[in-house]
Write an enzyme that holds these catalytic residues in place. Structure first.
Site, short mmCIF file in Angstrom:
data_model
loop_
_atom_site.label_atom_id
_atom_site.label_comp_id
_atom_site.label_asym_id
_atom_site.label_seq_id
_atom_site.Cartn_x
_atom_site.Cartn_y
_atom_site.Cartn_z
N GLY A 193 -24.14 32.39 1.93
CA GLY A 193 -23.78 33.25 3.06
C GLY A 193 -24.29 34.67 2.92
O GLY A 193 -24.63 35.31 3.92
N ASP A 200 -15.99 35.92 4.84
CA ASP A 200 -14.69 35.41 4.39
C ASP A 200 -14.89 34.59 3.11
O ASP A 200 -14.71 33.38 3.12
CB ASP A 200 -14.10 34.55 5.52
CG ASP A 200 -12.82 33.84 5.13
OD1 ASP A 200 -12.15 34.32 4.20
OD2 ASP A 200 -12.52 32.81 5.74
N GLU A 241 -22.58 27.51 5.30
CA GLU A 241 -21.67 26.93 4.31
C GLU A 241 -22.46 26.58 3.06
O GLU A 241 -23.59 26.09 3.14
CB GLU A 241 -20.97 25.70 4.88
CG GLU A 241 -20.04 24.99 3.93
CD GLU A 241 -19.07 25.92 3.22
OE1 GLU A 241 -18.99 25.83 1.97
OE2 GLU A 241 -18.41 26.74 3.89
N HIS A 268 -7.37 35.20 11.77
CA HIS A 268 -7.83 34.63 13.04
C HIS A 268 -7.32 35.42 14.24
O HIS A 268 -8.01 35.50 15.26
CB HIS A 268 -7.43 33.17 13.11
CG HIS A 268 -8.14 32.33 12.10
ND1 HIS A 268 -7.60 31.21 11.52
CD2 HIS A 268 -9.38 32.48 11.54
CE1 HIS A 268 -8.46 30.69 10.67
NE2 HIS A 268 -9.54 31.45 10.66
N SER A 284 -12.37 29.28 11.32
CA SER A 284 -13.08 30.33 12.07
C SER A 284 -14.30 29.83 12.84
O SER A 284 -14.55 30.33 13.95
CB SER A 284 -13.47 31.47 11.13
OG SER A 284 -14.16 31.00 10.00
N HIS A 333 -19.15 32.20 5.49
CA HIS A 333 -18.46 31.25 4.61
C HIS A 333 -17.58 30.37 5.49
O HIS A 333 -16.36 30.53 5.54
CB HIS A 333 -17.63 31.98 3.56
CG HIS A 333 -18.43 32.85 2.62
ND1 HIS A 333 -18.98 34.05 3.00
CD2 HIS A 333 -18.78 32.66 1.32
CE1 HIS A 333 -19.63 34.58 1.97
NE2 HIS A 333 -19.52 33.76 0.94
#
Length: 266
Positions: A136, A156, A111, A18, A93, A41
């Site tokens: 994703g 991610d 998602e 992050h 995120s 993701h």
């Protein structure tokens, strides 16, 4: 890997990811043109930190002494928007990205599970971003190139499937064919250093300019645990490498588990 966003929320790996994400967005958003952001993701978006969780070795190590590290002010402010004086929740995120964007920018979060998708809908207002239920990697083909012509894409994945890396490389190759000027941030775990290096080499071979940042909280030869994490950034914005050179050594010093800071920026 056995990875769950909620279990790892606020961990050292989350902190690194992050911090790098926010520093990247800061540089890109200095230009006035609209920006497209994609989180492939996304996760649930907001996590209640549990006692004796991985946050103990991540955000909790920093929070009460955050005034001592002005280099991390941007990160602390972003997390602080979801907390009072006491640290209780950790933003994922999607919320961090949405909190940085301007009205003219656009954000899409993807998602793959219904339960997690629905949880994200509860914390990410519609005016701050769209949320799609789906794969994703497929989104990299369906949503690119964006109309804005500028974009930051965070990839991610949980790395739980045996086929994860091949899916990642296939999706990334397609994305670069469609949107070669995009800025791509690919997060990866480090359990075995040689294995991580192979992934970095494979990802880097797809892009013209690549920046890699890694932080290990344990020695690389400690077995059967997550020793650290890293990000490969394709097409990094100007000034990011220099800025990470100022920030990551501080993180490595704070988050090390045995007193020896270990990091690479290359």
């Amino acid at each position: 890997m056995n990875y769950r966003h909620a279990f790892h929320a606020g961990s050292a790996a989350d902190v690194l990811k992050h911090v790098v994400l926010l520093e990247t967005l800061d540089r890109v958003l200095q230009k006035p043109k609209p920006l497209f952001a994609l989180d492939t993701h996304a996760g649930e978006g907001l996590y209640r930190l549990q006692p004796e969780s991985e946050a103990d070795e991540g955000i909790r190590r920093l929070w009460d002494r955050r005034a001592e590290w002005p280099a991390l002010t941007r990160y602390f402010e972003a997390v602080g928007r979801f907390n009072g004086p006491k640290l209780r929740d950790y933003p994922g995120s999607p919320l961090l990205i949405a909190g940085q964007l301007r009205p003219e920018d656009r954000f899409v979060a993807v998602e793959g599970t219904r339960e997690t998708h629905d949880a994200l809908q509860q914390v990410l207002p519609p005016e701050q971003g769209q949320i799609f239920l789906g794969d994703g990697y497929h989104a990299l083909k369906a949503l690119l190139p964006p109309k804005e012509r500028r974009g930051v894409i965070l990839i991610d994945p949980p790395y739980e499937r045996v086929t994860e890396r091949s899916a990642l490389l296939t999706g990334l190759r397609t994305a670069l064919e469609r949107f070669p000027q995009g800025i791509y941030l690919i997060w990866y775990p480090i359990k075995d250093k040689h294995d991580a290096d192979r992934l970095v080499t494979a990802v880097s071979a797809l892009g013209k300019e690549t920046l890699c940042v890694e932080l290990l909280t344990w020695p690389p030869d400690v077995k059967n645990r997550l020793n650290g994490s890293g990000l490969v950034i394709l097409n990094p914005p100007y000034g990011l490498k220099k800025r990470l050179g100022e920030v990551v050594p501080t993180l490595a010093q704070i988050l090390t588990r045995d007193g020896t800071p270990r990091y690479r920026i290359r």
